[in-house]
Design a protein around this motif. Structure first.
Motif, PDB file in Angstrom:
ATOM      1  N   THR A   3       0.660  -1.215   0.085  1.00 52.37           N
ATOM      2  CA  THR A   3      -0.196   0.138  -0.071  1.00 52.37           C
ATOM      3  C   THR A   3       0.984   1.169  -0.053  1.00 52.37           C
ATOM      4  OG1 THR A   3      -1.737  -1.038   1.331  1.00 52.37           O
ATOM      5  CG2 THR A   3      -1.729   1.162   1.291  1.00 52.37           C
ATOM      6  N   ASP A   4       0.574   2.083  -0.689  1.00 50.91           N
ATOM      7  CA  ASP A   4       1.216   3.285  -0.860  1.00 50.91           C
ATOM      8  C   ASP A   4       0.858   4.503   0.246  1.00 50.91           C
ATOM      9  OD1 ASP A   4       2.644   5.943  -1.357  1.00 50.91           O
ATOM     10  OD2 ASP A   4       1.917   6.012  -3.608  1.00 50.91           O
ATOM     11  N   LEU A   5       1.588   4.696   1.124  1.00 49.21           N
ATOM     12  CA  LEU A   5       0.965   5.424   2.408  1.00 49.21           C
ATOM     13  C   LEU A   5       0.383   6.746   1.799  1.00 49.21           C
ATOM     14  CD1 LEU A   5       3.551   5.084   5.138  1.00 49.21           C
ATOM     15  CD2 LEU A   5       1.149   4.144   4.955  1.00 49.21           C
ATOM     16  N   TRP A   6       0.614   7.455   0.686  1.00 50.13           N
ATOM     17  CA  TRP A   6       0.266   8.585   0.282  1.00 50.13           C
ATOM     18  C   TRP A   6      -0.819   8.671  -0.767  1.00 50.13           C
ATOM     19  CZ3 TRP A   6       2.042  11.740   3.719  1.00 50.13           C
ATOM     20  CH2 TRP A   6       3.148  11.418   4.337  1.00 50.13           C
ATOM     21  N   GLU A   7      -1.709   7.200  -0.727  1.00 47.67           N
ATOM     22  CA  GLU A   7      -2.646   7.260  -1.747  1.00 47.67           C
ATOM     23  C   GLU A   7      -3.697   6.291  -0.794  1.00 47.67           C
ATOM     24  OE1 GLU A   7      -1.649   5.171  -5.318  1.00 47.67           O
ATOM     25  OE2 GLU A   7      -0.441   6.682  -5.808  1.00 47.67           O
ATOM     26  N   TYR A   8      -5.018   6.848  -1.040  1.00 52.19           N
ATOM     27  CA  TYR A   8      -6.075   5.948  -0.497  1.00 52.19           C
ATOM     28  C   TYR A   8      -6.393   4.641  -1.040  1.00 52.19           C
ATOM     29  CZ  TYR A   8      -8.296  10.074   1.451  1.00 52.19           C
ATOM     30  OH  TYR A   8      -8.425  11.337   2.622  1.00 52.19           O
ATOM     31  N   ARG A   9      -6.734   3.588  -0.115  1.00 55.11           N
ATOM     32  CA  ARG A   9      -6.910   2.301  -0.620  1.00 55.11           C
ATOM     33  C   ARG A   9      -8.263   2.461  -1.364  1.00 55.11           C
ATOM     34  NH1 ARG A   9      -6.188  -0.573   5.215  1.00 55.11           N
ATOM     35  NH2 ARG A   9      -3.931   0.346   5.543  1.00 55.11           N
ATOM     36  N   PRO A  10      -8.500   1.500  -2.546  1.00 53.95           N
ATOM     37  CA  PRO A  10      -9.697   1.435  -3.203  1.00 53.95           C
ATOM     38  C   PRO A  10     -10.977   1.039  -2.298  1.00 53.95           C
ATOM     39  CG  PRO A  10      -8.030   0.311  -4.264  1.00 53.95           C
ATOM     40  CD  PRO A  10      -7.207   0.554  -2.961  1.00 53.95           C
ATOM     41  N   HIS A  42      -2.597  13.351   2.412  1.00 54.43           N
ATOM     42  CA  HIS A  42      -2.812  13.116   3.818  1.00 54.43           C
ATOM     43  C   HIS A  42      -3.646  13.919   4.391  1.00 54.43           C
ATOM     44  CE1 HIS A  42      -0.218  17.114   3.290  1.00 54.43           C
ATOM     45  NE2 HIS A  42      -0.710  17.240   4.647  1.00 54.43           N
ATOM     46  N   LEU A  43      -3.920  13.423   5.669  1.00 57.17           N
ATOM     47  CA  LEU A  43      -4.946  14.552   6.421  1.00 57.17           C
ATOM     48  C   LEU A  43      -4.250  15.060   7.753  1.00 57.17           C
ATOM     49  CD1 LEU A  43      -7.429  11.565   6.734  1.00 57.17           C
ATOM     50  CD2 LEU A  43      -7.492  13.504   5.017  1.00 57.17           C
ATOM     51  N   LEU A  44      -4.526  16.403   7.937  1.00 59.20           N
ATOM     52  CA  LEU A  44      -4.078  17.203   9.017  1.00 59.20           C
ATOM     53  C   LEU A  44      -5.254  17.102  10.235  1.00 59.20           C
ATOM     54  CD1 LEU A  44      -1.624  18.754  10.110  1.00 59.20           C
ATOM     55  CD2 LEU A  44      -2.689  20.805   9.595  1.00 59.20           C
ATOM     56  N   VAL A  45      -4.732  16.158  11.302  1.00 55.46           N
ATOM     57  CA  VAL A  45      -5.518  15.821  12.435  1.00 55.46           C
ATOM     58  C   VAL A  45      -5.190  16.449  13.511  1.00 55.46           C
ATOM     59  CG1 VAL A  45      -6.486  13.778  13.590  1.00 55.46           C
ATOM     60  CG2 VAL A  45      -6.082  13.738  11.188  1.00 55.46           C
ATOM     61  N   ASP A  46      -6.307  17.211  14.082  1.00 60.56           N
ATOM     62  CA  ASP A  46      -6.382  17.739  15.628  1.00 60.56           C
ATOM     63  C   ASP A  46      -6.279  16.509  16.602  1.00 60.56           C
ATOM     64  OD1 ASP A  46      -6.045  19.140  17.933  1.00 60.56           O
ATOM     65  OD2 ASP A  46      -7.864  20.455  17.422  1.00 60.56           O
ATOM     66  N   THR A  47      -5.426  16.123  17.129  1.00 59.74           N
ATOM     67  CA  THR A  47      -5.589  14.822  17.895  1.00 59.74           C
ATOM     68  C   THR A  47      -6.079  15.143  19.560  1.00 59.74           C
ATOM     69  OG1 THR A  47      -3.240  15.011  18.417  1.00 59.74           O
ATOM     70  CG2 THR A  47      -3.949  13.643  16.623  1.00 59.74           C
ATOM     71  N   ARG A  48      -6.218  16.497  19.657  1.00 57.79           N
ATOM     72  CA  ARG A  48      -6.238  16.775  21.265  1.00 57.79           C
ATOM     73  C   ARG A  48      -7.799  16.333  21.448  1.00 57.79           C
ATOM     74  NH1 ARG A  48      -5.551  22.989  20.926  1.00 57.79           N
ATOM     75  NH2 ARG A  48      -5.856  22.392  18.572  1.00 57.79           N
ATOM     76  N   VAL A  56      -1.306  16.249  14.053  1.00 61.26           N
ATOM     77  CA  VAL A  56      -0.213  15.510  13.300  1.00 61.26           C
ATOM     78  C   VAL A  56      -1.018  15.054  11.886  1.00 61.26           C
ATOM     79  CG1 VAL A  56       0.180  14.456  15.360  1.00 61.26           C
ATOM     80  CG2 VAL A  56      -1.668  13.438  14.179  1.00 61.26           C
ATOM     81  N   LEU A  57       0.197  14.677  11.067  1.00 59.59           N
ATOM     82  CA  LEU A  57      -0.112  14.567   9.702  1.00 59.59           C
ATOM     83  C   LEU A  57      -0.321  12.903   9.543  1.00 59.59           C
ATOM     84  CD1 LEU A  57       1.962  15.733   6.821  1.00 59.59           C
ATOM     85  CD2 LEU A  57       1.948  13.387   7.054  1.00 59.59           C
ATOM     86  N   VAL A  58      -1.693  12.500   9.011  1.00 61.88           N
ATOM     87  CA  VAL A  58      -1.671  11.157   8.755  1.00 61.88           C
ATOM     88  C   VAL A  58      -1.793  10.880   7.496  1.00 61.88           C
ATOM     89  CG1 VAL A  58      -3.613   9.376   9.352  1.00 61.88           C
ATOM     90  CG2 VAL A  58      -3.298  11.376  11.094  1.00 61.88           C
ATOM     91  N   PRO A  59      -0.891   9.997   7.007  1.00 60.68           N
ATOM     92  CA  PRO A  59      -0.862   9.602   5.403  1.00 60.68           C
ATOM     93  C   PRO A  59      -2.376   8.866   5.052  1.00 60.68           C
ATOM     94  CG  PRO A  59       1.084   8.939   6.447  1.00 60.68           C
ATOM     95  CD  PRO A  59       0.187   9.277   7.619  1.00 60.68           C
ATOM     96  N   VAL A  60      -2.878   9.008   3.944  1.00 63.59           N
ATOM     97  CA  VAL A  60      -4.194   8.561   3.884  1.00 63.59           C
ATOM     98  C   VAL A  60      -4.131   7.219   3.613  1.00 63.59           C
ATOM     99  CG1 VAL A  60      -4.954  10.853   2.572  1.00 63.59           C
ATOM    100  CG2 VAL A  60      -3.718   9.166   1.199  1.00 63.59           C
ATOM    101  N   GLY A  61      -3.092   6.558   3.344  1.00 61.02           N
ATOM    102  CA  GLY A  61      -2.803   4.992   3.237  1.00 61.02           C
ATOM    103  C   GLY A  61      -3.227   4.251   4.512  1.00 61.02           C
ATOM    104  N   LEU A  62      -3.165   4.854   5.421  1.00 59.17           N
ATOM    105  CA  LEU A  62      -3.576   4.398   7.032  1.00 59.17           C
ATOM    106  C   LEU A  62      -5.059   4.200   7.094  1.00 59.17           C
ATOM    107  CD1 LEU A  62      -1.101   5.942   9.330  1.00 59.17           C
ATOM    108  CD2 LEU A  62      -1.030   3.817   8.422  1.00 59.17           C
ATOM    109  N   VAL A  63      -5.722   5.191   6.124  1.00 54.96           N
ATOM    110  CA  VAL A  63      -7.277   5.015   6.113  1.00 54.96           C
ATOM    111  C   VAL A  63      -7.799   3.599   5.675  1.00 54.96           C
ATOM    112  CG1 VAL A  63      -9.641   6.083   5.364  1.00 54.96           C
ATOM    113  CG2 VAL A  63      -7.342   7.450   5.940  1.00 54.96           C
ATOM    114  N   ALA A  64      -8.789   3.020   6.688  1.00 52.78           N
ATOM    115  CA  ALA A  64      -9.259   1.686   6.324  1.00 52.78           C
ATOM    116  C   ALA A  64     -10.583   1.979   5.573  1.00 52.78           C
ATOM    117  CB  ALA A  64      -9.236   0.934   7.456  1.00 52.78           C
ATOM    118  N   ARG A  65     -11.165   2.925   6.044  1.00 55.89           N
ATOM    119  CA  ARG A  65     -12.674   3.147   5.371  1.00 55.89           C
ATOM    120  C   ARG A  65     -12.869   4.552   5.961  1.00 55.89           C
ATOM    121  NH1 ARG A  65     -16.976   2.158   8.859  1.00 55.89           N
ATOM    122  NH2 ARG A  65     -16.476   1.082  10.536  1.00 55.89           N
TER     123      ARG A  65
END
Length: 124
Positions: A3-10, A42-48, A56-65
């Motif tokens: 999985t490319d971390l910088w691309e969404y999974r199909p 990527h997604l910029l996520v406010d984690t507070r 934090v920066l979250v690569p979109v390749g970590l998005v399961a759904r």
């Protein structure tokens, strides 16, 4: 399968015409935060308050759904993995990855040339 971390999974249910800003983010072990910015790769996520510090920066390749009805982005990793990521200001994609971001592809991403800029460019 890699999985490319910088691309969404199909299988993530991502649609290019729907921005994710404002969506809640859930890790495998619970809530993580809220999407502040959807930058395409990527997604910029406010984690507070779950992960202290800066967004934090979250690569979109970590998005399961993505659940568009509930407005929730589900990741396939625990909060600790995301919390250990470097802050966005120190992440360097390098020259090849920089061309992937929408801002790098648009002429507006460069500051406009000031007076005399063309003359300085010619004299080099």
């Amino acid at each position: 399968m890699t999985t490319d971390l910088w691309e969404y999974r199909p299988s993530s249910h991502h649609t290019a015409d729907q921005a994710l800003a404002g969506y809640e983010v859930e890790a495998t072990d619970g809530p993580l935060g809220r999407v502040e910015q959807d930058a395409g790769d990527h997604l910029l996520v406010d984690t507070r308050p779950w992960v202290p510090g800066a967004p934090v920066l979250v690569p979109v390749g970590l998005v399961a759904r993505i659940d568009h009805l509930e407005r929730v982005v589900h990741l396939d990793c625990p909060r600790a993995r995301v919390g250990s990521a470097p802050p966005p200001s120190v992440v360097d994609h390098g020259p090849s990855d920089a061309a992937r971001t929408p801002a790098a592809r648009t002429p507006a991403a460069r500051p406009p040339a000031g007076p005399g800029q063309a003359a300085r460019d010619r004299t080099g």
